[in-house]
Design an enzyme around this catalytic site. Structure first.
Site, mmCIF file in Angstrom:
data_model
loop_
_atom_site.group_PDB
_atom_site.id
_atom_site.type_symbol
_atom_site.label_atom_id
_atom_site.label_comp_id
_atom_site.label_asym_id
_atom_site.label_seq_id
_atom_site.Cartn_x
_atom_site.Cartn_y
_atom_site.Cartn_z
ATOM 1 N N CYS A 170 -4.448 -1.282 -2.006
ATOM 2 C CA CYS A 170 -4.603 0.160 -2.122
ATOM 3 C C CYS A 170 -5.541 0.427 -3.300
ATOM 4 O O CYS A 170 -5.250 -0.008 -4.425
ATOM 5 C CB CYS A 170 -3.226 0.762 -2.376
ATOM 6 S SG CYS A 170 -3.236 2.532 -2.682
ATOM 7 N N CYS A 214 -10.923 3.509 0.524
ATOM 8 C CA CYS A 214 -9.466 3.654 0.702
ATOM 9 C C CYS A 214 -9.114 2.751 1.873
ATOM 10 O O CYS A 214 -9.812 2.748 2.894
ATOM 11 C CB CYS A 214 -9.112 5.103 1.013
ATOM 12 S SG CYS A 214 -7.421 5.339 1.628
ATOM 13 N N GLU A 216 -1.617 8.246 8.433
ATOM 14 C CA GLU A 216 -0.203 7.858 8.355
ATOM 15 C C GLU A 216 0.589 8.274 9.595
ATOM 16 O O GLU A 216 1.655 7.748 9.858
ATOM 17 C CB GLU A 216 0.463 8.499 7.126
ATOM 18 C CG GLU A 216 0.216 7.755 5.829
ATOM 19 C CD GLU A 216 0.864 6.386 5.799
ATOM 20 O OE1 GLU A 216 2.071 6.298 5.955
ATOM 21 O OE2 GLU A 216 0.120 5.396 5.640
ATOM 22 N N HIS A 266 -6.915 2.898 4.052
ATOM 23 C CA HIS A 266 -6.584 3.559 5.316
ATOM 24 C C HIS A 266 -7.834 3.767 6.180
ATOM 25 O O HIS A 266 -7.744 3.798 7.410
ATOM 26 C CB HIS A 266 -5.977 4.949 5.061
ATOM 27 C CG HIS A 266 -4.522 4.942 4.680
ATOM 28 N ND1 HIS A 266 -4.061 4.472 3.478
ATOM 29 C CD2 HIS A 266 -3.419 5.371 5.362
ATOM 30 C CE1 HIS A 266 -2.739 4.607 3.427
ATOM 31 N NE2 HIS A 266 -2.332 5.151 4.560
ATOM 32 N N ASP A 322 0.873 -1.179 0.000
ATOM 33 C CA ASP A 322 0.000 0.000 0.000
ATOM 34 C C ASP A 322 0.911 1.229 0.000
ATOM 35 O O ASP A 322 2.118 1.109 0.240
ATOM 36 C CB ASP A 322 -0.884 -0.016 1.265
ATOM 37 C CG ASP A 322 -1.762 1.231 1.375
ATOM 38 O OD1 ASP A 322 -2.371 1.629 0.366
ATOM 39 O OD2 ASP A 322 -1.830 1.821 2.475
ATOM 40 N N SER A 323 0.300 2.382 -0.202
ATOM 41 C CA SER A 323 1.068 3.621 -0.109
ATOM 42 C C SER A 323 1.626 3.802 1.309
ATOM 43 O O SER A 323 2.522 4.613 1.511
ATOM 44 C CB SER A 323 0.180 4.816 -0.435
ATOM 45 O OG SER A 323 -0.857 4.914 0.525
HETATM 46 N N1 DGL Z 1 -4.687 3.376 1.046
HETATM 47 C C1 DGL Z 1 -4.810 3.936 -0.238
HETATM 48 C C2 DGL Z 1 -6.100 3.584 -0.945
HETATM 49 O O1 DGL Z 1 -6.671 2.562 -0.654
HETATM 50 C C3 DGL Z 1 -4.348 5.299 -0.568
HETATM 51 C C4 DGL Z 1 -4.121 6.350 0.406
HETATM 52 C C5 DGL Z 1 -3.202 7.378 -0.180
HETATM 53 O O2 DGL Z 1 -2.023 7.102 -0.219
HETATM 54 O O3 DGL Z 1 -3.678 8.424 -0.654
HETATM 55 O O4 DGL Z 1 -6.557 4.280 -1.804
#
Ligand code: DGL
Length: 290
Positions: A94, A205, A173, A207, A31-32
């Protein structure tokens, strides 16, 4: 660091899972940043004996406000790294990287199974009684071609409010799930959904499941929240069944339940968060630059 995960949605499968599930298989997940840990948690619950390799690209997060090219290059670099570590299958945990790069990864490595993540529009339409739905995601995901096509295929006649949440992944984050900044962002992004009278909200997302309790509080108990981690874990478990049996399965069996972690940002933060949010006792390493 005050982190509470008490009221996070449970990733545990409805059906019992065999303790042997995933034995001899290595699954690369990225993931990011920290968000993909919500998917990793569900995969562990479905494939308890698999070796899991996780990369948090926290040094380059958030992806949701970056370009196609940038996310494509990062996804390729990380996938190549996961393969050098022995991954048999890659999970792009992600939504943003899936929208930007999953086709590219599949065409670069045609024989490598790649599982992606998309916002749960289909389950939301199936669940919603009033057909008023909100989708919370990064600006990139909501503007992507892939998401437009998902809406066309599965949006039906529902009234769907698309709510970009710039800054939210960046705040998560930091590793704090209860900061005043997070509360403010969640209530700002929830308001348009409340105004539209949605009865179902999609966390688009990876996150956001970590702040699902805050969204539930802001949206009210009457709103059903949909997270796709469970569906992605089920899909991963199905793809694992198609993998050829590895000759070194015995050696890998010895490492059953092992999880290895790398971060391109601060490995100490990933170590801490993986412990606080998932109960993992693994020291994260630094992701090699090239
Ligand atoms: N966790 C990521 C997603 O599912 C991206 C969050 C990000 O880096 O902007 O889209």
């Amino acid at each position: 660091m005050p982190v509470s995960t008490d009221s996070l949605p449970s990733p545990f499968p409805e059906q019992p899972v065999a303790a042997e599930a995933g034995r001899g298989v290595s699954i690369g997940v990225f993931d990011s940043g920290l968000g993909g840990l919500s998917v990793l948690r569900a995969i562990r619950a479905h494939l308890p004996a698999a070796e899991l390799l996780y990369v948090a690209d926290s040094g380059h997060a958030p992806y949701g406000e970056k370009s196609d090219e940038f996310i494509g290059e990062r996804s390729e670099h990380i996938s190549r790294f996961l393969m050098t570590q022995g991954a048999d299958l890659i999970v792009v945990a992600c939504n943003t990287a899936t929208a930007a790069a999953v086709h590219h990864l599949r065409s670069t490595w045609p024989s490598m199974p790649v599982v992606g993540v998309e916002p749960g529009v289909k389950p939301a339409v199936a669940h919603s009684r009033n057909q008023r739905i909100g989708v919370l995601a990064t600006p990139f995901t909501l503007q992507s071609e892939k998401f437009r096509s998902l809406l066309e295929r599965h949006g039906g006649n529902a009234h769907i409010v698309l709510q970009p949440c710039p800054g939210l992944a960046r705040e998560i984050e930091r590793g704090l799930l209860d900061s005043p900044e997070l509360h403010a962002l969640v209530s700002e992004f929830s308001q348009p959904l409340i105004d539209a009278g949605v009865d179902t909200a999609v966390l688009g997302c990876t996150h956001y499941p970590f702040v699902a309790p805050l969204f539930q509080q802001a949206l009210g108990d009457g709103v059903h929240i949909i997270d796709t981690a469970e569906a992605v874990a089920r899909q991963t478990a199905r793809r694992v069944l198609d993998l050829p049996i590895r000759r070194d399965a015995q050696a890998r069996a010895a490492e059953a339940r092992a999880t290895r972690l790398w971060s391109s940002g601060d490995p100490a933060l990933l170590t801490h968060v993986a412990h606080a949010w998932l109960g993992l006792k693994t020291q994260a390493g630094a992701l090699p630059k090239e």
